[in-house]
Design an enzyme around this catalytic site. Structure first.
Site, PDB file in Angstrom:
ATOM      1  N   CYS A 176      15.509 -18.800  -7.806  1.00 18.68           N
ATOM      2  CA  CYS A 176      16.593 -19.196  -6.910  1.00 18.68           C
ATOM      3  C   CYS A 176      17.883 -18.549  -7.404  1.00 18.68           C
ATOM      4  O   CYS A 176      18.009 -18.216  -8.583  1.00 18.68           O
ATOM      5  CB  CYS A 176      16.790 -20.708  -6.904  1.00 18.68           C
ATOM      6  SG  CYS A 176      15.451 -21.647  -6.175  1.00 18.68           S
TER       7      CYS A 176
ATOM      8  N   GLU B  22      24.174 -25.579   0.509  1.00 19.26           N
ATOM      9  CA  GLU B  22      23.760 -24.180   0.591  1.00 19.26           C
ATOM     10  C   GLU B  22      23.185 -23.813   1.951  1.00 19.26           C
ATOM     11  O   GLU B  22      22.528 -24.619   2.624  1.00 19.26           O
ATOM     12  CB  GLU B  22      22.722 -23.887  -0.497  1.00 19.26           C
ATOM     13  CG  GLU B  22      23.311 -24.021  -1.897  1.00 19.26           C
ATOM     14  CD  GLU B  22      22.377 -23.588  -2.991  1.00 19.26           C
ATOM     15  OE1 GLU B  22      22.869 -23.110  -4.031  1.00 19.26           O
ATOM     16  OE2 GLU B  22      21.153 -23.730  -2.822  1.00 19.26           O
TER      17      GLU B  22
END
Length: 217
Positions: free
Chosen positions: A105, A154
């Site tokens: 990530c 996000e």
């Protein structure tokens, strides 16, 4: 068509657009860093509710309450046996240290395409370039992390793909790694802590995961 994930308002809210849109062979130097220069602040792309870039913000600041919506990516890589590559995040990380999570990530640098960032960061953390990397949609979420007091707000670009070379993780990034089947993942999640974002990005990426790794997932 956009789909809505089942949500628990006390935990998170998510909106997802899925589908394998691009399939691309990747050529990346596994040891190429591409990192921001030492001593400089790390900037992220801030986005609006449609995922359109509206500016930049310092990384830690963007993750502090109340959080600023920013661009991110999540990668799920599988081996030839259809097993998912997981990593246990290094203990020295400021955010979610020592927990298990998906392959990789991160956040693109300003003006860096998410696909490029995903391939770059996978090489930086795990010492291996994806043999194949496909776009698998996007998901937006707001996920507070009680352990750190930070928040993940996000707009996350999802990628699925294959890894065929040996994994050589960077110790400052990755404490451990494992290739797991779907059943082994369920068992590990029952026993060990995972990142606060894992469930959301995993569920969002499942249509693409099944295209790569089979219906068992």
């Amino acid at each position: 068509m956009p789909q809505s994930l089942p949500t628990d308002p006390t935990h998170f809210a998510a909106e997802i657009d899925t589908g394998l849109d691009v399939e691309t062979d990747v050529t990346v130097d596994p040891r190429a860093t591409g990192s921001a220069p030492v001593g400089t602040e790390i900037l992220l792309e801030l986005v609006d509710d449609a995922g359109v870039t509206i500016g930049t913000g310092e990384k830690l600041w963007a993750h502090q309450q109340p959080g600023r919506l920013h661009r991110a990516f999540s990668v799920f890589l599988f081996d030839r046996q259809g097993r998912l590559l997981l990593q246990r995040r290094a203990l020295g990380k400021y955010h979610s240290p020592g927990v298990w999570s998906n392959t990789c990530c991160g956040h693109p640098y300003p003006d860096e395409p998410p696909f490029v960032a995903a391939a770059r960061r996978t090489a930086e953390e795990l010492g291996v370039a994806p043999a194949l990397l496909c776009e698998a949609g996007t998901v937006r979420y707001d996920l507070p992390d009680e352990a750190s007091g930070l928040i993940e707000r996000e707009w996350n670009h999802l990628f699925v793909g294959l890894v065929t070379a040996p994994v050589e993780p960077a110790p400052e990034e990755v404490d451990d790694f494992a290739f797991v089947t779907a059943q082994e993942l369920r068992e590990l999640r029952a026993e060990r802590p995972f990142s606060v974002w894992f469930e959301t990005v995993f569920e969002a990426a499942l249509p693409g995961i099944r295209e790569i790794a089979g219906r068992d997932w």
